[in-house]
Design a protein around this motif. Structure first.
Motif, PDB file in Angstrom:
ATOM      1  N   GLU A  73       0.839  -1.214   0.000  1.00 27.81           N
ATOM      2  CA  GLU A  73       0.000   0.000   0.000  1.00 27.81           C
ATOM      3  C   GLU A  73       0.867   1.254   0.000  1.00 27.81           C
ATOM      4  O   GLU A  73       0.626   2.202  -0.748  1.00 27.81           O
ATOM      5  N   ARG A  96      -4.509 -12.530  -3.548  1.00 30.53           N
ATOM      6  CA  ARG A  96      -5.598 -11.933  -2.753  1.00 30.53           C
ATOM      7  C   ARG A  96      -5.076 -10.726  -1.968  1.00 30.53           C
ATOM      8  O   ARG A  96      -5.716  -9.677  -1.913  1.00 30.53           O
ATOM      9  N   GLY A  99      -4.329  -7.824  -4.343  1.00 30.15           N
ATOM     10  CA  GLY A  99      -5.585  -7.197  -4.763  1.00 30.15           C
ATOM     11  C   GLY A  99      -6.150  -6.294  -3.686  1.00 30.15           C
ATOM     12  O   GLY A  99      -6.593  -5.172  -3.952  1.00 30.15           O
ATOM     13  N   ALA A 100      -6.117  -6.765  -2.444  1.00 35.82           N
ATOM     14  CA  ALA A 100      -6.656  -5.974  -1.333  1.00 35.82           C
ATOM     15  C   ALA A 100      -5.831  -4.700  -1.146  1.00 35.82           C
ATOM     16  O   ALA A 100      -6.375  -3.609  -0.922  1.00 35.82           O
ATOM     17  N   LYS A 103      -6.503  -2.179  -4.250  1.00 34.89           N
ATOM     18  CA  LYS A 103      -7.881  -2.023  -4.710  1.00 34.89           C
ATOM     19  C   LYS A 103      -8.229  -0.582  -5.106  1.00 34.89           C
ATOM     20  O   LYS A 103      -8.752  -0.321  -6.191  1.00 34.89           O
ATOM     21  N   SER A 104      -7.904   0.361  -4.242  1.00 33.10           N
ATOM     22  CA  SER A 104      -8.345   1.742  -4.488  1.00 33.10           C
ATOM     23  C   SER A 104      -7.579   2.398  -5.628  1.00 33.10           C
ATOM     24  O   SER A 104      -7.990   3.439  -6.133  1.00 33.10           O
ATOM     25  N   ARG A 106      -6.336   0.539  -8.400  1.00 35.65           N
ATOM     26  CA  ARG A 106      -6.173  -0.437  -9.469  1.00 35.65           C
ATOM     27  C   ARG A 106      -6.032   0.188 -10.859  1.00 35.65           C
ATOM     28  O   ARG A 106      -5.166  -0.192 -11.631  1.00 35.65           O
ATOM     29  N   GLY A 135      -9.512  -9.385  -7.524  1.00 33.07           N
ATOM     30  CA  GLY A 135     -10.653  -8.481  -7.485  1.00 33.07           C
ATOM     31  C   GLY A 135     -10.596  -7.448  -8.591  1.00 33.07           C
ATOM     32  O   GLY A 135     -10.866  -6.264  -8.375  1.00 33.07           O
ATOM     33  N   THR A 136     -10.249  -7.910  -9.774  1.00 34.20           N
ATOM     34  CA  THR A 136     -10.174  -7.008 -10.927  1.00 34.20           C
ATOM     35  C   THR A 136     -10.791  -7.706 -12.131  1.00 34.20           C
ATOM     36  O   THR A 136     -10.917  -8.938 -12.135  1.00 34.20           O
TER      37      THR A 136
END
Ligand code: SF4
Ligand code: SF4
Length: 388
Positions: A73, A96, A99-100, A103-104, A106, A135-136
């Motif tokens: 992050e 995973r 992706g987490a 996420k914001s 991507r 998650g994309t």
């Protein structure tokens, strides 16, 4: 390692023996790399990834061994724009977490993953799983993972990438390789299929890698460098004669700077596990490779020579018991160099049982003499001692 081989490799490493063409500015190189600066923060440089038009930061982020999501992050927050993972990393959990973490952001990042599956159907199933875990709805680059021979680039796998592109699930087709580049990279060019190559590349490798990389780059294929830290080995022991040299800031940074001075390399994905490492890596985008770096790399080479496998392929098929020697030494490096024991053991245990039960101590004599000076018997025995 014999002295001439050692000298040849180090001279190459220090940039004193690389053929001029190897580091020459490629004809296809894009105009001067744009630069920006995060206010009060590090300087970022960007290189264009072959014909993809993507412009990732020259230092990206290899997420394979990262277990602290906040480091990923933080990297994205301060401006790193390329992140790499794979379906198989950390038992499937790495995607995973990546992706987490991203996420914001991507849609402002370049994100890649990989499948090591051997068939079209399995690879496409892997891709769907990767998209779900991350998650994309798409990957920017999807690599065929860890290929080392031209015959690994099957029609089925190439078709899988074409299908994925036509479905909008991937933007660009890539292939990753740890070994076999002299054979594999010409085949990659000849296929006229791939957009990006992810290859091992560091200061310990044969100078013949430079013209190869240049040829790939001149074919318009983007080059991403991995294994740029030559196995990590950050946690050097206090009784090591080189402790004084490596304890201070610099050895890892020097290795990254060495890679980036080759303008045929578009971006890099060093493994990053903590914020100190992240800060140090960022400096490689603003500091040139200098004589102090050469000194550090010379000492580093002495330390690494018996430990680190360059994946040159010279020992393939030479073990009288059929062991995949280079892979075993790579697993030991994951444990000793990266501190990733669990991942290393997991990969060891994926070998067939008849190979897991081999013990080097049962051989009268090791049939392998590594031309790069790796102590094969010691390293493979250590793999058996640690993981079997
Ligand atoms: S152990 Fe030596 S010969 Fe075998 S792949 Fe590694 S560097 Fe090459
Ligand atoms: S000592 Fe180990 S690596 Fe060497 S030939 Fe025997 S089993 Fe293979």
């Amino acid at each position: 390692m014999n002295s001439s081989s050692s000298r040849r490799n180090f001279l190459a490493a220090a940039g004193l023996a690389i053929p001029a063409a190897g580091l020459a500015k490629p004809a296809a190189e894009k105009p001067a790399a744009p630069k920006s600066e995060v206010k009060d923060g590090p300087k970022f440089t960007y290189r264009t990834l072959g014909k993809t038009g993507l412009k990732p930061t020259a230092v990206g982020f290899g997420c394979m061994i990262t277990s602290d999501q906040s480091v990923i992050e933080r990297a994205a927050d301060i401006g790193i724009t390329y992140f790499d993972t794979a379906r198989g990393y950390q038992g499937g959990n790495n995607e995973r977490m990546v992706g987490a973490a991203l996420k914001s952001k991507r849609n402002s990042l370049t994100l890649s993953s990989k499948s090591a599956s051997p068939t079209k159907e399995q690879a496409l199933a892997d891709l769907d799983k990767s998209l779900q875990e991350i998650g994309t709805d798409h990957l920017d680059i999807w690599y065929l993972h860890a290929k080392s021979k031209p015959e690994h680039l099957t029609d089925g796998l190439l078709e899988a990438q074409n299908i994925a592109k036509s479905q909008g699930k991937i933007r660009f087709a890539g292939v990753s390789t740890h070994a076999g580049q002299p054979e594999l990279l010409p085949a990659v060019i000849a296929k006229k299929h791939f957009d990006v190559v992810l290859t091992s590349y560091n200061f310990t490798m044969d100078p013949g890698m430079d013209p190869l990389i240049q040829q790939v780059r001149q074919a318009g294929i983007g080059i991403v460098a991995m294994k740029v830290m030559a196995g990590g080995f950050r946690r050097i022991k206090e009784n090591d004669p080189n402790f004084g040299v490596f304890k201070r800031d610099g050895a890892m940074l020097s290795m990254l700077k060495w890679v980036l001075r080759n303008k045929n390399v578009d971006t890099t994905i060093p493994s990053i596990t903590d914020l100190d490492q992240l800060d140090q890596n960022l400096k490689a985008m603003s500091e040139p490779f200098a004589s102090g770096d050469e000194k550090l790399l010379k000492a580093r080479l002495e330390m690494l020579t018996p430990l680190y496998c360059r994946m040159c392929g010279a020992c393939e098929g030479k073990c009288s018991k059929g062991l995949p020697v280079a892979d075993l030494i790579r697993y030991v490096s994951y444990a000793d160099g990266y501190g990733e024991f669990a991942m290393a053991r997991e990969q060891f245990l994926e070998m067939p049982e008849n190979l897991r039960t081999v013990r080097c101590g049962d051989c009268d004599d090791c049939s392998i003499q590594c031309p790069n000076g790796v102590r094969v018997f010691d390293r493979v025995s250590r793999a058996q001692e640690l993981f079997a």
